[in-house]
Design a protein around this motif. Structure first.
Motif, short mmCIF file in Angstrom:
data_model
loop_
_atom_site.label_atom_id
_atom_site.label_comp_id
_atom_site.label_asym_id
_atom_site.label_seq_id
_atom_site.Cartn_x
_atom_site.Cartn_y
_atom_site.Cartn_z
N ASP A 90 0.84 -1.21 0.00
CA ASP A 90 0.00 0.00 0.00
C ASP A 90 0.87 1.25 0.00
O ASP A 90 0.85 2.04 0.95
CB ASP A 90 -0.94 -0.02 1.22
CG ASP A 90 -1.86 -1.23 1.20
OD1 ASP A 90 -2.14 -1.76 0.11
OD2 ASP A 90 -2.31 -1.66 2.28
N LYS B 14 -11.86 -4.25 -4.99
CA LYS B 14 -13.17 -4.27 -4.31
C LYS B 14 -14.29 -3.71 -5.17
O LYS B 14 -14.98 -2.76 -4.80
CB LYS B 14 -13.12 -3.50 -2.97
CG LYS B 14 -12.17 -4.11 -1.95
CD LYS B 14 -12.31 -3.43 -0.60
CE LYS B 14 -11.44 -4.04 0.46
NZ LYS B 14 -9.99 -3.81 0.27
N SER C 245 -12.20 -6.93 8.23
CA SER C 245 -11.45 -6.84 9.49
C SER C 245 -11.81 -5.60 10.30
O SER C 245 -11.47 -5.51 11.48
CB SER C 245 -9.94 -6.80 9.18
OG SER C 245 -9.64 -5.66 8.39
N TYR D 82 -6.46 -5.97 14.37
CA TYR D 82 -5.45 -6.98 14.03
C TYR D 82 -5.57 -8.24 14.87
O TYR D 82 -5.92 -8.19 16.06
CB TYR D 82 -4.04 -6.42 14.23
CG TYR D 82 -3.66 -5.37 13.21
CD1 TYR D 82 -3.56 -5.69 11.86
CD2 TYR D 82 -3.38 -4.06 13.60
CE1 TYR D 82 -3.20 -4.73 10.92
CE2 TYR D 82 -3.02 -3.09 12.68
CZ TYR D 82 -2.93 -3.43 11.33
OH TYR D 82 -2.58 -2.48 10.41
P1 BMP Z 1 -2.54 -3.33 7.05
O1 BMP Z 1 -1.92 -4.72 7.30
O2 BMP Z 1 -1.51 -2.27 6.84
O3 BMP Z 1 -3.58 -2.96 8.07
O4 BMP Z 1 -3.27 -3.42 5.62
C1 BMP Z 1 -4.35 -4.26 5.38
C2 BMP Z 1 -4.68 -4.29 3.91
O5 BMP Z 1 -5.76 -5.20 3.70
C3 BMP Z 1 -5.12 -2.97 3.31
O6 BMP Z 1 -4.64 -2.90 1.98
C4 BMP Z 1 -6.63 -3.04 3.29
O7 BMP Z 1 -7.18 -2.33 2.20
C5 BMP Z 1 -6.89 -4.53 3.14
N1 BMP Z 1 -8.12 -5.03 3.81
C6 BMP Z 1 -8.30 -4.97 5.19
O8 BMP Z 1 -7.46 -4.47 5.92
N2 BMP Z 1 -9.45 -5.50 5.74
C7 BMP Z 1 -10.43 -6.08 4.99
O9 BMP Z 1 -11.41 -6.57 5.55
C8 BMP Z 1 -10.25 -6.15 3.60
C9 BMP Z 1 -9.09 -5.63 3.02
O10 BMP Z 1 -8.91 -5.72 1.72
#
Ligand code: BMP
Length: 259
Positions: free
Chosen positions: A38, A93, A151, A211
């Motif tokens: 990203d 998406k 998430s 997370y």
């Molecule tokens: P990060 O690990 O920096 O939080 O990034 C998560 C990535 O996954 C981002 O690119 C976000 O768009 C994608 N994402 C997410 O976080 N949760 C979802 O439910 C779906 C996603 O595509």
């Protein structure tokens, strides 16, 4: 409970070439890690892809956050994918009517269907979203994931919505190879579950992201692939960080196989 199949066994059961290739890469490289690149310039994305390439099965992109997306970028990324052996997943998406997503997939500035092996869609619009994407993607042997769960805090992709999403995937198995989810949604071994919102250190980002650890994602929630963004690319040494996530996620997979 039923025996957990290996990635190799599952790849052999798949019809779709992208699913077969992904499972085969996962087995060969011992990696169920996808890194989410990203970043906002081509140079940064390509540098990250080269650094983490040996450790990943897939690189996830957001082409529309880049300031200098170009055909040269696509060419370089494709070369890196061939050299390091990873799948390119554009996290677009799609969420509109079939006719509109068809253009968004094929046309515009990004021509996503020309370079992304895999993309994804929300089930929200109904099956027309897949009918539209398919008319572009099938000939090019592209594949799609459906977003069945998210998430982020307070998201609405739960319960009956999630169930209806799984049903939609089952009705489009020629194109849909799996899910973005937070848990295992089907016993069908040909569907791949990919889980974002994974980090070794943090619990959230102050903007709704939540997370879980690689172990929780793979063992407790039964993800096949973990997707990690900031946990890797914000690290001062992205290659080592990717290696840490690769090891954590693959050991979790091996634990599932053995238990
Ligand atoms: P990060 O690990 O920096 O939080 O990034 C998560 C990535 O996954 C981002 O690119 C976000 O768009 C994608 N994402 C997410 O976080 N949760 C979802 O439910 C779906 C996603 O595509």
């Amino acid at each position: 409970s039923r025996k957990v199949l290996s990635y190799r066994e599952r790849g052999d059961l798949c019809q779709h070439p992208v699913a077969r290739q992904l499972f085969s890469i996962m087995e060969k490289k011992k990696s169920n890690l996808a890194v989410s690149a990203d970043l906002c310039t081509a140079e940064q994305v390509l540098q990250l892809a080269d650094q983490v390439g040996p450790h990943i099965c897939m690189l996830k992109t957001h082409a529309d956050i880049m300031t200098d997306f170009s055909t040269e970028f696509v060419q370089s990324l494709t070369e890196l994918a061939d050299r390091h052996q990873f799948i390119i997943f554009e996290d677009r998406k799609f969420a509109d009517i079939g006719s509109t997503v068809q253009h968004q997939y094929r046309d515009g500035l990004y021509h996503i269907a020309d370079w992304a092996h895999l993309t994804n869609a929300h089930a929200l619009p109904g099956s027309g979203v897949l009918e539209g994407l398919k008319q572009v993607g099938l000939d090019k042997k592209r594949a799609c994931l459906l977003i069945a769960e998210m998430s982020s805090k307070g998201n609405l992709a739960t319960g009956d919505y999630t169930k209806a999403t799984v049903k939609m995937a089952e009705e489009h198995k020629d194109f849909v190879v799996g899910f973005i989810s937070q848990s295992q949604l089907t016993e069908d071994p040909t569907f791949i579950h990919m889980t974002p919102g994974v980090q070794l250190s943090g619990s959230g980002d102050g903007l709704g992201q939540q997370y879980v650890s690689p172990w929780d994602a793979v063992v407790t929630r039964r993800a096949d692939v973990i997707i990690v963004g900031r946990g890797v690319y914000k690290d001062p040494d992205p290659a080592s960080a990717a290696q840490r996530y690769q090891t954590a996620a693959f050991e979790a997979y091996q634990h599932r196989l053995a238990n």
